[in-house]
Design a protein around this motif. Structure first.
Motif, PDB file in Angstrom:
ATOM      1  N   HIS A 239       3.783  10.741   8.594  1.00 36.17           N
ATOM      2  CA  HIS A 239       2.463  10.108   8.364  1.00 36.17           C
ATOM      3  C   HIS A 239       1.850  11.472   8.687  1.00 36.17           C
ATOM      4  O   HIS A 239       1.691  11.553   9.954  1.00 36.17           O
ATOM      5  CB  HIS A 239       2.302   8.838   8.899  1.00 36.17           C
ATOM      6  CG  HIS A 239       3.258   7.920   8.397  1.00 36.17           C
ATOM      7  ND1 HIS A 239       4.757   7.703   8.685  1.00 36.17           N
ATOM      8  CD2 HIS A 239       3.280   6.936   7.240  1.00 36.17           C
ATOM      9  CE1 HIS A 239       4.526   6.625   7.245  1.00 36.17           C
ATOM     10  NE2 HIS A 239       3.868   5.966   7.173  1.00 36.17           N
TER      11      HIS A 239
ATOM     12  N   CYS B 249      -1.129  11.792   9.670  1.00 38.51           N
ATOM     13  CA  CYS B 249      -1.927  11.094  10.407  1.00 38.51           C
ATOM     14  C   CYS B 249      -1.475  10.414  11.753  1.00 38.51           C
ATOM     15  O   CYS B 249      -0.825  10.797  12.278  1.00 38.51           O
ATOM     16  CB  CYS B 249      -2.465   9.728   9.383  1.00 38.51           C
ATOM     17  SG  CYS B 249      -1.527   8.910   9.141  1.00 38.51           S
TER      18      CYS B 249
ATOM     19  N   CYS C  28       0.089   4.335  10.950  1.00 34.02           N
ATOM     20  CA  CYS C  28       0.156   3.652   9.753  1.00 34.02           C
ATOM     21  C   CYS C  28       0.782   1.438  10.218  1.00 34.02           C
ATOM     22  O   CYS C  28       1.416   1.670  11.166  1.00 34.02           O
ATOM     23  CB  CYS C  28       1.328   3.724   8.835  1.00 34.02           C
ATOM     24  SG  CYS C  28       1.088   2.805   7.606  1.00 34.02           S
TER      25      CYS C  28
ATOM     26  N   ASN D 119       4.287   6.233  13.084  1.00 34.51           N
ATOM     27  CA  ASN D 119       3.306   7.562  12.981  1.00 34.51           C
ATOM     28  C   ASN D 119       4.262   9.343  13.531  1.00 34.51           C
ATOM     29  O   ASN D 119       5.334   8.112  13.677  1.00 34.51           O
ATOM     30  CB  ASN D 119       2.238   7.945  14.053  1.00 34.51           C
ATOM     31  CG  ASN D 119       2.741   8.227  15.423  1.00 34.51           C
ATOM     32  OD1 ASN D 119       4.079   7.842  15.826  1.00 34.51           O
ATOM     33  ND2 ASN D 119       1.869   8.122  16.509  1.00 34.51           N
TER      34      ASN D 119
ATOM     35  N   HIS E 192      -1.589  -2.211   4.143  1.00 32.01           N
ATOM     36  CA  HIS E 192      -1.481  -0.821   4.966  1.00 32.01           C
ATOM     37  C   HIS E 192      -2.660  -0.220   5.214  1.00 32.01           C
ATOM     38  O   HIS E 192      -3.812  -0.349   4.499  1.00 32.01           O
ATOM     39  CB  HIS E 192      -0.909  -0.219   4.208  1.00 32.01           C
ATOM     40  CG  HIS E 192       0.269  -0.409   3.807  1.00 32.01           C
ATOM     41  ND1 HIS E 192       2.200   0.043   3.863  1.00 32.01           N
ATOM     42  CD2 HIS E 192       0.882  -1.850   3.244  1.00 32.01           C
ATOM     43  CE1 HIS E 192       2.974  -0.388   3.246  1.00 32.01           C
ATOM     44  NE2 HIS E 192       2.198  -1.376   3.276  1.00 32.01           N
TER      45      HIS E 192
ATOM     46  N   TYR F  32      -4.036   3.353   7.238  1.00 27.63           N
ATOM     47  CA  TYR F  32      -3.965   4.248   7.359  1.00 27.63           C
ATOM     48  C   TYR F  32      -5.443   5.176   8.384  1.00 27.63           C
ATOM     49  O   TYR F  32      -6.317   4.913   7.529  1.00 27.63           O
ATOM     50  CB  TYR F  32      -3.904   5.186   6.477  1.00 27.63           C
ATOM     51  CG  TYR F  32      -2.275   4.656   5.472  1.00 27.63           C
ATOM     52  CD1 TYR F  32      -1.065   4.968   5.567  1.00 27.63           C
ATOM     53  CD2 TYR F  32      -3.404   4.216   4.259  1.00 27.63           C
ATOM     54  CE1 TYR F  32       0.083   5.048   4.593  1.00 27.63           C
ATOM     55  CE2 TYR F  32      -1.824   3.352   3.841  1.00 27.63           C
ATOM     56  CZ  TYR F  32      -0.337   4.610   3.761  1.00 27.63           C
ATOM     57  OH  TYR F  32       0.705   3.343   3.129  1.00 27.63           O
TER      58      TYR F  32
END
Length: 247
Positions: free
Chosen positions: A129, A131, A134, A174, A195, A197
């Motif tokens: 992920h 980012c 999630c 993550n 979900h 994100y």
């Protein structure tokens, strides 16, 4: 032996969670101020429109990640979508893909919100992920999340444990916590999950299997938020994407 394995899995899960919380929450989440502190404890979110508005309002207030994480978890814990409301974004795969990705909303900067519809007995591939994280919420059916740790010295992706997630529960992942894959826990019934994100991302790494030497053997997957589909970064239209790249 089975009871011993179950006990060991539970212990591993508890240790992993404790370590994860220690890494993520160096500052306490108890002192949630500002936007979260102003929320009515009886407030439930019963529509996608209300959820998107709440997300937009929340992201309009600057804050650090620990507070943001707590606010998002608090917010998602209030989501109570009816089957009728959820049906607005339910679309099942008709071409043998493991699941569909149905985009609810994205601001293109802070978040993307999707509904995933999982075919019976299907699963994602192992993935990362790129980012901050999630959040996964089962809305119907049961999902199984398998967690993997990374060991760069041996290029190993090691399976740590698997947990079951049901409606009413929230999972978070993550790259600080490792890698994961999501499976539909039922071999004969579909599952639906929500979900979130944060922030949105355009590509991620995908692995076919775990084991020693597997870390460098990844594929690139592209997330197209215009249609909520995922595929080979070099591919063309969504219907031409290779199922092997579908995480």
């Amino acid at each position: 032996l089975s009871s011993i394995r179950l006990h060991m899995t539970a212990v591993a899960s508890q240790r992993w969670e404790a370590n994860a919380i220690e890494r993520m929450a160096q500052q306490s989440f108890d002192a949630m101020e500002g936007w979260v502190g102003a929320m009515d404890s009886s407030w439930s979110i019963c529509s996608f429109a209300a959820l998107v508005q709440a997300l937009d309002d929340m992201y309009s207030v600057p804050c650090e990640w620990p507070e943001r994480y707590a606010a998002l978890r608090n917010l998602l814990g209030r989501v109570k979508l009816s089957s009728r409301e959820l049906s607005k974004f339910i679309s099942w795969s008709s071409n043998e893909l493991p699941y569909t990705r149905n985009l609810v909303a994205t601001d293109g900067r802070n978040y993307s919100l999707l509904v995933l519809c999982w075919n019976a007995g299907r699963e994602s591939k192992i993935h990362n992920h790129p980012c901050q994280g999630c959040f996964v919420m089962p809305m119907s059916g049961t999902l199984v999340e398998t967690i993997y740790s990374i060991h760069p010295e041996t290029e190993e992706i090691r399976e740590e444990f698997a947990t079951t997630c049901k409606p009413g529960q929230i999972s978070f992942m993550n790259d600080e916590l490792g890698l994961h894959k999501i499976s539909n826990g039922s071999s004969d019934t579909g599952a639906v999950s929500l979900h979130l994100y944060t922030p949105p991302f355009n590509s991620c790494k995908v692995w076919a299997k775990s084991g020693a030497g597997e870390l460098a053997r990844y594929q690139e997957g592209r997330v197209d938020l215009s249609c909520g589909a995922l595929g080979d970064a070099s591919a063309g239209p969504a219907d031409a994407w290779d199922v092997e790249y579908y995480i």
